[in-house]
Motif scaffolding. Structure first.
Motif, short mmCIF file in Angstrom:
data_model
loop_
_atom_site.label_atom_id
_atom_site.label_comp_id
_atom_site.label_asym_id
_atom_site.label_seq_id
_atom_site.Cartn_x
_atom_site.Cartn_y
_atom_site.Cartn_z
N GLU A 140 0.83 -1.21 0.00
CA GLU A 140 0.00 0.00 0.00
C GLU A 140 0.86 1.26 0.00
N CYS A 141 1.99 1.22 0.68
CA CYS A 141 2.92 2.36 0.65
C CYS A 141 3.48 2.55 -0.76
N VAL A 244 1.76 9.53 7.75
CA VAL A 244 2.06 8.13 7.46
C VAL A 244 3.40 8.05 6.74
N TYR A 245 4.32 7.28 7.30
CA TYR A 245 5.63 7.10 6.67
C TYR A 245 5.50 6.03 5.58
N LEU A 246 5.92 6.37 4.37
CA LEU A 246 5.85 5.44 3.24
C LEU A 246 7.19 4.79 2.95
N GLY A 276 5.02 2.28 6.68
CA GLY A 276 3.77 1.68 7.11
C GLY A 276 3.28 2.17 8.46
N ASP A 277 4.16 2.74 9.28
CA ASP A 277 3.75 3.29 10.57
C ASP A 277 3.23 4.72 10.37
N GLU A 305 16.41 9.05 0.47
CA GLU A 305 15.09 9.48 -0.02
C GLU A 305 14.00 9.06 0.96
N LYS A 306 13.12 9.99 1.27
CA LYS A 306 12.08 9.77 2.27
C LYS A 306 10.73 10.14 1.66
N TRP A 307 9.71 9.28 1.91
CA TRP A 307 8.35 9.52 1.43
C TRP A 307 7.38 9.48 2.61
N VAL A 308 6.43 10.42 2.61
CA VAL A 308 5.40 10.44 3.64
C VAL A 308 4.07 10.81 3.00
N SER A 309 2.99 10.52 3.72
CA SER A 309 1.65 10.97 3.35
C SER A 309 1.07 11.71 4.54
N GLN A 310 0.38 12.81 4.27
CA GLN A 310 -0.18 13.63 5.35
C GLN A 310 -1.69 13.79 5.15
#
Length: 330
Positions: A140-141, A244-246, A276-277, A305-310
């Motif tokens: 899902e991430c 959400v950390y992707l 996922g957390d 590289e870092k991905w997040v969802s807000q």
């Protein structure tokens, strides 16, 4: 003989005139002398002294605000947390299960979260900060990250801030907005609604996806909407942030931790990304909707590289305004 008598009468008249005038002249001299410099006897009057005037009071210093009502970033804000005293309560050994901290959280009448969710771990009590473990799967991430390259999201220029361009210098990451009904967004939105005790989907702001390349960061900021920008029909205040950390595996060497400047005993509370957390906190926790400035936070510079969802939860229905043709889920 007659001349002698006239001379004597004239002398008598002159003496009488002089006798009447002398008291008046003497009286005038006394009055004049008493008021204009006549010698004074010691102890008869008190000397007048000029009292020194107190120095003018300085006007109380007011915090500098930009034209959007946000505090102007100052160099000391980068390093030193503020002394909030009794305004914060930190856990000694985070994370702790909700069951352990339940009594301390029960007083929060405005708490919108299902405390019975077994995935919750308490990182901070007042204000509450949670880690939601395993909120999304690895697949899902990956689907959310791939959505940014599909052409169906709107990429925002780096000059765009959260509320206005004045915040742009604080953020160097790249942001995309996604539609509510994108299949890749469905798992996140439905689990968020369940986590927030079934609040209507209409209370969620548009979903953001963000990428931090090595060296990119987001300096100290608040997620609450400045009260001066709140208008009727815009959803009202942001009451909760779900980050959400992707990507990430919790390795500090990768950087990109979320740091709360004023929470926790020194060093401040830091949360390393784990794919996922989710991280959950409350920019305006109480029913008044007043922003809680204790939730000032930053995304530390990424080393990989870092991905997040807000996703933000508003106190009322939020009308989508970034993307066209973007109805809420039902």
């Amino acid at each position: 003989m007659r001349g002698v008598r006239l001379l004597a009468a004239a002398l008598v008249a002159a003496d009488g005139l002089q006798g009447r005038q002398t008291p008046r002249r003497a009286s005038c001299r006394v009055r004049a002398g008493a008021g204009f410099g006549a010698p004074k006897k010691a102890g008869t009057t008190k000397a007048r002294r000029k009292r020194p005037r107190p120095p003018p009071r300085a006007a109380p210093a007011r915090p500098a605000l930009d034209k959007w009502g946000l505090p102007v970033a100052e160099p000391e804000d980068e390093d030193a947390p503020r002394d909030l005293g009794a305004r914060k309560v930190s856990l000694e050994a985070p994370p702790v299960a909700v069951a352990t901290a339940g009594a301390a959280l029960a007083h929060a009448k405005a708490h919108p979260v299902d405390l019975g969710d077994p995935r919750l771990a308490v990182l901070h009590l007042d204000p509450p900060v949670y880690r939601v473990q395993g909120f999304l799967s690895t697949e899902e991430c990956a689907a959310l990250i791939a959505l940014t390259a599909s052409g169906r999201c709107r990429e925002m220029p780096k000059a765009a801030g959260t509320f206005a361009a004045g915040e742009a210098p604080r953020r160097t990451s790249t942001t995309w907005y996604a539609r509510y009904r994108e299949p890749a967004c469905a798992p996140l939105l439905r689990r968020a609604r369940a986590l927030f005790r079934g609040v209507p989907f209409a209370h969620f702001e548009e979903l953001q996806l963000a990428r931090y390349l090595p060296g990119e960061r987001f300096r100290w900021h608040e997620d609450a909407v400045p009260p001066s920008l709140l208008r009727g029909g815009d959803g009202g205040q942001r009451v909760a942030t779900l980050l959400v950390y992707l990507s990430g595996d919790g390795d500090e060497a990768q950087g990109g931790a979320t740091c709360f400047r004023d929470l926790g005993a020194p060093p401040p509370l830091r949360v390393a990304p784990v794919a996922g957390d989710a991280l959950l906190f409350f920019p305006a926790f109480h029913l008044s909707g007043r922003p809680d400035d204790r939730t000032v936070h930053a995304a530390e510079p990424a080393k990989a590289e870092k991905w997040v969802s807000q996703l933000w939860l508003h106190e009322g229905p939020y009308p989508p305004c970034i993307l066209d043709d973007n109805p809420h889920l039902e």
